[in-house]
Scaffold this motif. Sequence first.
Motif, PDB file in Angstrom:
ATOM      1  N   HIS A   1      15.390   1.675  -1.077  1.00 41.68           N
ATOM      2  CA  HIS A   1      14.561   2.629  -1.820  1.00 41.68           C
ATOM      3  C   HIS A   1      15.350   3.925  -2.324  1.00 41.68           C
TER       4      HIS A   1
ATOM      5  N   ASP B   1       4.157  10.078   2.017  1.00 41.19           N
ATOM      6  CA  ASP B   1       5.043   9.833   1.052  1.00 41.19           C
ATOM      7  C   ASP B   1       5.066   8.418   1.135  1.00 41.19           C
ATOM      8  N   VAL B   2       5.143   7.691   2.176  1.00 44.31           N
ATOM      9  CA  VAL B   2       5.322   6.522   2.340  1.00 44.31           C
ATOM     10  C   VAL B   2       4.067   5.437   2.150  1.00 44.31           C
TER      11      VAL B   2
ATOM     12  N   ALA C   1       1.786   6.251   0.119  1.00 42.82           N
ATOM     13  CA  ALA C   1       1.572   6.121  -1.307  1.00 42.82           C
ATOM     14  C   ALA C   1       2.267   4.883  -2.019  1.00 42.82           C
ATOM     15  N   GLU C   2       3.357   4.523  -1.372  1.00 45.51           N
ATOM     16  CA  GLU C   2       4.199   3.512  -2.149  1.00 45.51           C
ATOM     17  C   GLU C   2       4.341   2.424  -1.297  1.00 45.51           C
ATOM     18  N   LEU C   3       3.456   1.874   0.077  1.00 43.58           N
ATOM     19  CA  LEU C   3       3.574   0.980   0.726  1.00 43.58           C
ATOM     20  C   LEU C   3       3.551  -0.349   0.180  1.00 43.58           C
ATOM     21  N   ASP C   4       2.681  -0.330  -1.066  1.00 45.82           N
ATOM     22  CA  ASP C   4       2.739  -1.807  -1.818  1.00 45.82           C
ATOM     23  C   ASP C   4       3.744  -2.042  -2.698  1.00 45.82           C
ATOM     24  N   SER C   5       4.771  -1.011  -2.531  1.00 44.87           N
ATOM     25  CA  SER C   5       6.336  -1.257  -3.404  1.00 44.87           C
ATOM     26  C   SER C   5       7.085  -1.873  -2.260  1.00 44.87           C
ATOM     27  N   TRP C   6       6.928  -2.089  -0.991  1.00 45.36           N
ATOM     28  CA  TRP C   6       7.762  -2.665  -0.011  1.00 45.36           C
ATOM     29  C   TRP C   6       7.866  -4.170  -0.345  1.00 45.36           C
TER      30      TRP C   6
ATOM     31  N   TYR D   1       5.184  -6.920   1.279  1.00 45.75           N
ATOM     32  CA  TYR D   1       4.193  -6.125   1.909  1.00 45.75           C
ATOM     33  C   TYR D   1       3.066  -6.670   2.606  1.00 45.75           C
TER      34      TYR D   1
ATOM     35  N   TYR E   1       1.596  17.395   0.374  1.00 46.83           N
ATOM     36  CA  TYR E   1       0.730  16.138   0.141  1.00 46.83           C
ATOM     37  C   TYR E   1      -0.673  16.466   0.280  1.00 46.83           C
TER      38      TYR E   1
ATOM     39  N   ASP F   1      -5.070   6.904  -0.672  1.00 44.88           N
ATOM     40  CA  ASP F   1      -4.034   5.961  -0.689  1.00 44.88           C
ATOM     41  C   ASP F   1      -4.091   5.101   0.435  1.00 44.88           C
TER      42      ASP F   1
END
Length: 200
Positions: A43, A108-109, A111-116, A119, A136, A144
């Motif tokens: 990322h 911050d992570v 919020a984007e966990l489902d972009s891993w 996942y 945040y 989230d």
Amino acid sequence: MKLGIMGGTFDPVHFGHLSAAEAVKRSLDLSKVLFIPTGNPAHKRNKRVTEALLRYKMLEAALYDYTEFEISDVEIKRPGSTYAVDTLRELKKIFPKETRLFYIIGADVVAELDSWKEYEEDFKMCSFAAVLRPGYHKEKFLKDVEKMKALGADIFPVETAQVDISSSEIRKRVKEGLGIEKYVPKAVEKIIVKEDLYKN
Ligand code: ATP
Ligand code: MG
């Protein structure tokens, strides 16, 4: 055994990382926390990242005084882009079957966990401990967390004292010639100076 995992770029490691790990360890009664510096962060592909060995050395220096914090080189040794799913698979092999893994992540992570990558596989292999970071909003953070729960993550928000530090801010301060003694352990600052990091 309950094992914490603190993954990050650690460019450089700072008191925000250390205090989040301490708070989660205490709150979830973890046996220890394994800090894993990322090899080639997928990322952050279009950003400049300090070479892995130096990030590892800074982290090692920072963890020296903490008996229950350990460092792992699994990610910096793995070629190619770094993905948590590969790391979790490796850790599952190394640790006894009854070990529960708690991946510690900041807002911050979350919020984007489902972009891993893969996942859903991550969600099967570990639980998550989520901590709020300054900048945040708590409502958004909890939303989230609920979203990731709905996607199948076993995720616990953990209350911590918030520490207003980021590696980006530290790199910026070094570049501007400002002090960073309030943000990183002395031993880390020494490496930054010696290796002339973050000057340009
Ligand atoms: P950068 O600004 O370069 O992104 P960073 O300070 O966010 O650096 P990372 O190495 O990207 O540090 O973060 C690793 C992990 O630590 C992430 O889960 C991140 O959310 C968490 N984290 C970083 N700083 C804090 C902080 N001050 N409080 C709580 N968690 C943090
Ligand atoms: Mg970050």
